[in-house]
Design a protein around this motif. Structure first.
Motif, PDB file in Angstrom:
ATOM      1  N   VAL A  45       2.228   8.763  -9.030  1.00 40.59           N
ATOM      2  CA  VAL A  45       0.786   8.577  -8.975  1.00 40.59           C
ATOM      3  C   VAL A  45       0.132   9.393  -7.862  1.00 40.59           C
ATOM      4  CG1 VAL A  45       0.912   6.294  -9.999  1.00 40.59           C
ATOM      5  CG2 VAL A  45       1.025   6.525  -7.519  1.00 40.59           C
ATOM      6  N   SER A  46       0.926  10.059  -7.049  1.00 37.55           N
ATOM      7  CA  SER A  46       0.398  10.969  -6.029  1.00 37.55           C
ATOM      8  C   SER A  46       1.218  12.260  -6.091  1.00 37.55           C
ATOM      9  CB  SER A  46       0.493  10.337  -4.627  1.00 37.55           C
ATOM     10  OG  SER A  46      -0.045  11.192  -3.645  1.00 37.55           O
ATOM     11  N   PHE A  74      -4.079   3.902  -8.227  1.00 34.86           N
ATOM     12  CA  PHE A  74      -4.134   5.254  -7.685  1.00 34.86           C
ATOM     13  C   PHE A  74      -5.519   5.862  -7.887  1.00 34.86           C
ATOM     14  CE2 PHE A  74      -2.331   5.152 -11.904  1.00 34.86           C
ATOM     15  CZ  PHE A  74      -2.976   6.151 -12.614  1.00 34.86           C
ATOM     16  N   ASP A  95       0.859  -1.179   0.000  1.00 32.47           N
ATOM     17  CA  ASP A  95       0.000   0.000   0.000  1.00 32.47           C
ATOM     18  C   ASP A  95       0.899   1.233   0.000  1.00 32.47           C
ATOM     19  OD1 ASP A  95      -2.313  -1.556   0.185  1.00 32.47           O
ATOM     20  OD2 ASP A  95      -2.260  -1.550   2.385  1.00 32.47           O
ATOM     21  N   GLY A 103       1.055   7.838   0.041  1.00 35.41           N
ATOM     22  CA  GLY A 103       0.899   8.991  -0.843  1.00 35.41           C
ATOM     23  C   GLY A 103       1.112  10.326  -0.156  1.00 35.41           C
ATOM     24  N   PHE A 148       0.832   0.216 -10.730  1.00 39.71           N
ATOM     25  CA  PHE A 148       0.426   1.165  -9.709  1.00 39.71           C
ATOM     26  C   PHE A 148      -1.095   1.260  -9.706  1.00 39.71           C
ATOM     27  CE2 PHE A 148       4.776   2.814 -10.112  1.00 39.71           C
ATOM     28  CZ  PHE A 148       5.097   3.013  -8.775  1.00 39.71           C
ATOM     29  N   ARG A 196      -4.880   8.788   0.683  1.00 43.84           N
ATOM     30  CA  ARG A 196      -4.898   8.079  -0.598  1.00 43.84           C
ATOM     31  C   ARG A 196      -5.238   6.613  -0.353  1.00 43.84           C
ATOM     32  NH1 ARG A 196      -4.799  11.055  -5.008  1.00 43.84           N
ATOM     33  NH2 ARG A 196      -3.675   9.386  -6.080  1.00 43.84           N
ATOM     34  N   GLU A 201     -12.185  10.842  -3.999  1.00 47.79           N
ATOM     35  CA  GLU A 201     -11.825  10.121  -5.216  1.00 47.79           C
ATOM     36  C   GLU A 201     -13.077   9.552  -5.878  1.00 47.79           C
ATOM     37  OE1 GLU A 201      -8.987   7.275  -3.816  1.00 47.79           O
ATOM     38  OE2 GLU A 201      -7.389   8.754  -3.583  1.00 47.79           O
ATOM     39  N   ASP A 239      -4.337   3.910  -3.196  1.00 48.50           N
ATOM     40  CA  ASP A 239      -3.016   3.840  -3.829  1.00 48.50           C
ATOM     41  C   ASP A 239      -2.297   2.566  -3.401  1.00 48.50           C
ATOM     42  OD1 ASP A 239      -3.701   6.284  -4.774  1.00 48.50           O
ATOM     43  OD2 ASP A 239      -1.846   7.295  -4.196  1.00 48.50           O
TER      44      ASP A 239
END
Length: 695
Positions: A674-675, A324, A264, A267, A322, A283, A341, A286
């Motif tokens: 990705v973050s 995300f 995990d 982020g 990944f 996150r 999200e 993620d």
């Protein structure tokens, strides 16, 4: 009298030769009077860098540092960040707190995904795509299996490429011992703020079965959590090494590695969330899932002391994904950690890579010629898919295929003068890289072709027995990357010049120093703009500075060292002309102390990084979502105490207790990959309990 262990005659002979090799290749004569010591010729080696020994570093024609096994062990390095803090010019950012995705910067070059240095494992590239995907979004190294780290910041571009502007970092794994032995080690790291625990278990067994054949197995597993929420980590790293001495001239080395990670990712945090609780995660979706099967095979043929041929082959099959979260409501930045999200994306990447590289070194009179060639084939599947959280609908967003063929040819000539004290090595590297792109969804296709001639020159001069001077100039190439190849705008191949001048000076037998001035001139530097989610061509940029290092052996039991790096960066054209580069602090300082008292070992280190900027525009006031803004300075202090235990009957043990970030310094950098938006906290105070049994 007992007979020597299997393999001992061959191993001893090779170690004796390796211990005195230098890149010229020469060694310093230790048996001559102090005022008459000279460089002696020894066996020619096809490997330009040679072994990472103090003798090798002493007469290498460029800035170079080695983090030894003793330093890694006595300082209790938790991860790559801890291990490299003490190397001048190197800056590491750990986004996970578990060390699985380090971000390594050399001399102010962008640290994100360690994409501006050539990272090697036992001399072979570990980048998931050595030409097309140089960013280390998969880092198949665990510190327990590493014996030393060779950090070569200049002078190696002709022989090791591409993407060597920030130098070459070679992680050297534990070698096969001459006599069969085993090691079992256990480390537990406890984060103070959260109580999270991370277990690191290591086992090694190996040795020579007879005079000719040696085998070794290493197994390293990580289980548990980092210092933050949503940081569950599982890593398996298995390495099988083999070496076979067919006869006195022929040697075959092989390595097979399987690396697997499932983690995990906590982020980045919004500024408000960071101030509220830096250990939390915003996150929740993620994550990171990857595996890699690597293999290397090397044949070394040494017909005489003047000639060596080495044929290196490597291949890997890798799969990394990944996961995300994104907010695709159309309001705000899609990666703003404070926004809810709406979708979860996954980005699987499949890589099949094969490379072969023959190289030959031959000495004729005062000349030592090195000739080499390399071919690398890369096949990449580059997909992105997306799931709508409200409906569960799953859709394919991107399906790209890349085929890359890269050919390199290089040659150098080391010429020796003044009784072998002066070594001058002009060299030339030619790179031809062709990348074909195909979009399976739209049918679009394209290609990129990079063809560059990359000259280099290194000079090393042993002026006296205590002073070694060096200078070098090298041109480097970074081919266009898969993530850039499909973007609009001028984000093609990068080229740059790297210059060094320096000296190593030993004023006393117990004191050694090194000073280096460096300059990097970028012609087309590409950088990712996290706020705008696009790559930008910064054009011409300049990075220059100074690196200082001093080591004082205070008696037989105490060692003090200090490093200082001054860095000045500037964008030379475009809308941000005159501004600094991102993640490039002006000053970095490290201090270390090691002391032994009988079976006890004490060590401490402190490292300081000055403030810097997180974007090309040098935004000082932090944006509301944390995408840009000044990065504050910080100091991190680590300490460790250890003890050796003699248990008898061939059993030796060590135990240790360490504290990382002793004063719980709060520091952070900006998001990555990705973050990309927000603050990524550095790990807080943690306690490490470790033990090792050798038998």
């Amino acid at each position: 009298m007992s007979s020597p262990p299997p393999g001992a005659p061959f191993v001893a002979r090779r170690l004796a030769v390796a211990a005195c090799l230098v890149a010229a290749p020469h060694a310093y004569a230790q048996n001559a009077p102090a005022d008459e010591q000279v460089l002696q010729s020894v066996e020619v080696k096809a490997d330009w860098l040679g072994p990472a020994t103090p003798e090798q570093v002493r007469t290498y024609s460029g800035a170079r540092s080695v983090v030894s096994e003793e330093q890694l062990h006595e300082r209790g390095a938790l991860n790559v960040e801890d291990a490299l803090r003490v190397v001048p010019g190197v800056h590491v950012l750990d986004e996970t707190g578990t060390g699985i995705l380090p971000n390594i910067s050399v001399r102010g070059l962008n640290p994100l995904r360690s994409e501006r240095a050539q990272i090697l494992l036992d001399g072979y590239p570990i980048a998931i795509g050595p030409y097309s995907n140089i960013g280390l979004s998969l880092f198949p190294i665990t510190m327990a299996s590493v014996e030393s780290i060779d950090v070569v910041r200049g002078g190696a571009a002709v022989h090791y490429g591409p993407n060597n502007l920030g130098g070459v970092l070679n992680f050297v794994t534990r070698p096969i011992p001459g006599e069969f032995s085993q090691t079992l080690a256990q480390r537990v790291t406890v984060a103070e703020e959260t109580g999270n625990m991370l277990s690191d278990t290591y086992y090694r067994a190996g040795g020579f079965l007879n005079d000719d054949l040696g085998l070794q197995l290493q197994a390293n597993t990580l289980r548990g959590d980092g210092s933050r929420e949503h940081s569950s980590t599982k890593v398996n790293n298995f390495i099988l090494d083999g070496i076979y001495f067919a006869d006195a001239r022929n040697e075959i080395r092989a390595q097979l590695q399987y690396y697997e990670v499932d983690a995990d990712l906590p982020g980045a945090l919004s500024p408000a969330a960071y101030r509220d609780d830096r250990t939390q995660s915003q996150r929740p979706n993620d994550g990171f899932d990857a595996d890699m099967l690597r293999g290397t095979l090397t044949w070394v043929f040494t017909p005489s002391a003047d000639t060596q041929f080495e044929w290196r082959n490597f291949a890997h099959d890798a799969d990394r994904t990944f996961f995300f979260g994104q907010n695709l409501s159309g309001t705000g930045n899609a990666f703003d950690p404070a926004l809810p999200e709406t979708h979860v994306a996954d980005s699987p990447r499949l890589f099949k890579v094969y490379g072969t590289e023959p190289r030959l070194s031959h000495r004729i009179g005062r000349h030592t010629f090195t000739l080499g060639a390399r071919y690398v084939k890369e096949e990449v599947q580059f997909d992105v898919n997306r799931t709508a959280l409200a409906t569960g609908a799953y859709s394919a967003v991107r399906a790209w295929d890349f085929d890359t063929d890269a050919v390199a040819v290089y040659a150098s000539d080391t010429m020796r003068f003044l009784d072998d004290r002066l070594a001058i090595t002009p060299g030339l590297r030619y790179e031809d890289v062709r990348m074909d792109f195909h979009d399976e969804r739209s049918g679009a296709a394209g290609d990129n072709h990079a063809e560059e001639v990359l000259p280099g020159l290194t000079v090393g001069y042993q002026t006296t027995d205590r002073v070694f001077l060096f200078t070098n100039a090298q041109r480097s190439l970074v081919p266009v990357q898969t993530a850039q190849a499909t973007r609009d705008g001028d984000v093609a191949n990068e080229t740059a010049w790297n210059y060094e001048v320096g000296a190593r000076f030993d004023p006393r037998p117990d004191v050694s120093t090194q000073a280096t001035l460096f300059r990097i001139d970028y012609e087309d530097q590409i950088q990712f703009n996290a706020g705008a989610a696009r790559f930008e061509n910064l054009g011409e940029t300049r990075l220059e500075g100074a690196e200082l290092q001093a080591i004082w052996e205070v008696g037989a039991n105490t060692r003090l060292s200090a490093t200082y790096t001054y860095l000045d960066t500037e964008q030379l054209n475009g809308p941000n002309a005159g501004k600094q580069l991102q993640n490039a602090p002006h000053h970095r300082v490290s201090l270390t102390a090691d002391h032994t008292l009988g079976p006890w070992a004490f060590s401490g280190s402190a490292s300081y990084a000055a403030e810097s900027y997180s974007d090309a525009a040098n935004t000082r006031k932090e944006t509301a979502n944390g995408s840009a803004g000044r990065l504050p300075d910080y100091v991190v202090v680590n300490a460790r105490i250890g003890r050796e235990l003699k248990l008898g009957q061939g059993l030796d043990a060590t135990i240790g207790l360490a504290v990382n970030n002793l004063f719980d310094e709060e520091y952070y950098f900006r998001g990555v990959d990705v973050s990309p938006v927000g603050r990524v906290p550095g790990p807080g105070r943690s306690f490490i309990l470790e033990g090792q049994l050798n038998f």
